[in-house]
Design a protein around this motif. Structure first.
Motif, PDB file in Angstrom:
ATOM      1  N   THR A  85       4.896  -0.668  -2.384  1.00  0.00           N
ATOM      2  CA  THR A  85       4.963  -0.926  -0.947  1.00  0.00           C
ATOM      3  C   THR A  85       6.178  -0.271  -0.310  1.00  0.00           C
ATOM      4  O   THR A  85       7.256  -0.239  -0.908  1.00  0.00           O
ATOM      5  CB  THR A  85       5.013  -2.446  -0.671  1.00  0.00           C
ATOM      6  N   CYS A  92       7.878  -6.546   2.148  1.00  0.00           N
ATOM      7  CA  CYS A  92       6.679  -5.743   1.949  1.00  0.00           C
ATOM      8  C   CYS A  92       5.818  -5.723   3.214  1.00  0.00           C
ATOM      9  O   CYS A  92       6.059  -6.470   4.166  1.00  0.00           O
ATOM     10  CB  CYS A  92       5.872  -6.292   0.773  1.00  0.00           C
ATOM     11  N   SER A 130       8.926   0.829  -4.627  1.00  0.00           N
ATOM     12  CA  SER A 130       9.153   0.675  -3.186  1.00  0.00           C
ATOM     13  C   SER A 130       9.902   1.869  -2.613  1.00  0.00           C
ATOM     14  O   SER A 130      10.624   2.570  -3.319  1.00  0.00           O
ATOM     15  CB  SER A 130       9.919  -0.620  -2.880  1.00  0.00           C
ATOM     16  N   PHE A 143      13.441  -7.882  -1.051  1.00  0.00           N
ATOM     17  CA  PHE A 143      12.085  -7.935  -1.601  1.00  0.00           C
ATOM     18  C   PHE A 143      12.136  -8.146  -3.111  1.00  0.00           C
ATOM     19  O   PHE A 143      11.410  -8.981  -3.654  1.00  0.00           O
ATOM     20  CB  PHE A 143      11.309  -6.666  -1.260  1.00  0.00           C
TER      21      PHE A 143
END
Length: 196
Positions: A85, A92, A130, A143
């Motif tokens: 993500t 996210c 990410s 996150f």
């Protein structure tokens, strides 16, 4: 080794996708079966906290009619699942968050009337890929911390994060160095799995 990659980017050819491609290709060299699910092409409703799933033993049990049953089965069949993500506002993207909310109830039967509490994905491995606009330690850190807690609560094995910064709209994101970082991360996860 079966790997389920949940792709949480709205851009099919964006920064996150440019990492997922070499990551998946490297894992295939380790004989991995790869299943990439693009969350933006699926119908995923948010959790409404009805808790009906909590009284359904042995399966997801959510009464909502959408693509979450397919995602549930894909994760159950995998040895490792990857949360891929971009980071928007320090977390996210919306479909990834909806998936996480739905799974934390549907996989963990901790809150209902089932006599024996169940964790349907216990000991499954989870990792993150990410991309973020800030420095990684200030862009992807929240996150990652959220997922570490999520994994502890769900009896999952968190095995790490690859996070790479986007230096700005006028700088090409992907380059040989980032591809090599991605391949090394894939090799690391493959080694962890083969060492079990």
């Amino acid at each position: 080794m079966k790997v389920c990659i949940l792709m949480g980017s709205p851009r099919l050819n964006g920064n996150t996708a440019s990492l997922v491609e070499p990551f998946a290709n490297e894992l295939k060299k380790h004989d991995a079966e790869i299943n990439i699910i693009n969350l933006y092409t699926k119908t995923i409703h948010p959790c409404v906290a009805c808790r009906k799933c909590q009284d359904v033993s042995g399966s997801f049990g959510c009464p909502q009619k959408d693509d979450m049953q397919f995602i549930f089965h894909s994760i159950i069949e995998a040895d490792i699942f990857i949360l891929a993500t971009p980071i928007y506002s320090w977390y996210c993207t919306p479909p990834m968050k909806a998936v996480l909310d739905r799974l934390v109830y549907g996989m963990n039967k901790y809150y209902g009337n089932i006599e024996k509490k169940e964790c349907l994905w216990e000991n499954k491995k989870c990792a993150i890929i990410s991309t973020c606009g800030y420095r990684v330690e200030k862009g992807a850190d929240l996150f990652e911390q959220g997922i570490i807690r999520y994994c502890k609560h769900s009896n999952l094995n968190y095995i790490g994060m690859l996070a790479i910064r986007d230096e700005g709209y006028h700088t090409p994101f992907i380059n040989d160095q980032k591809i090599e970082q991605t391949k090394l991360f894939a090799g690391h996860l493959a080694d962890l799995f083969s060492a079990k």
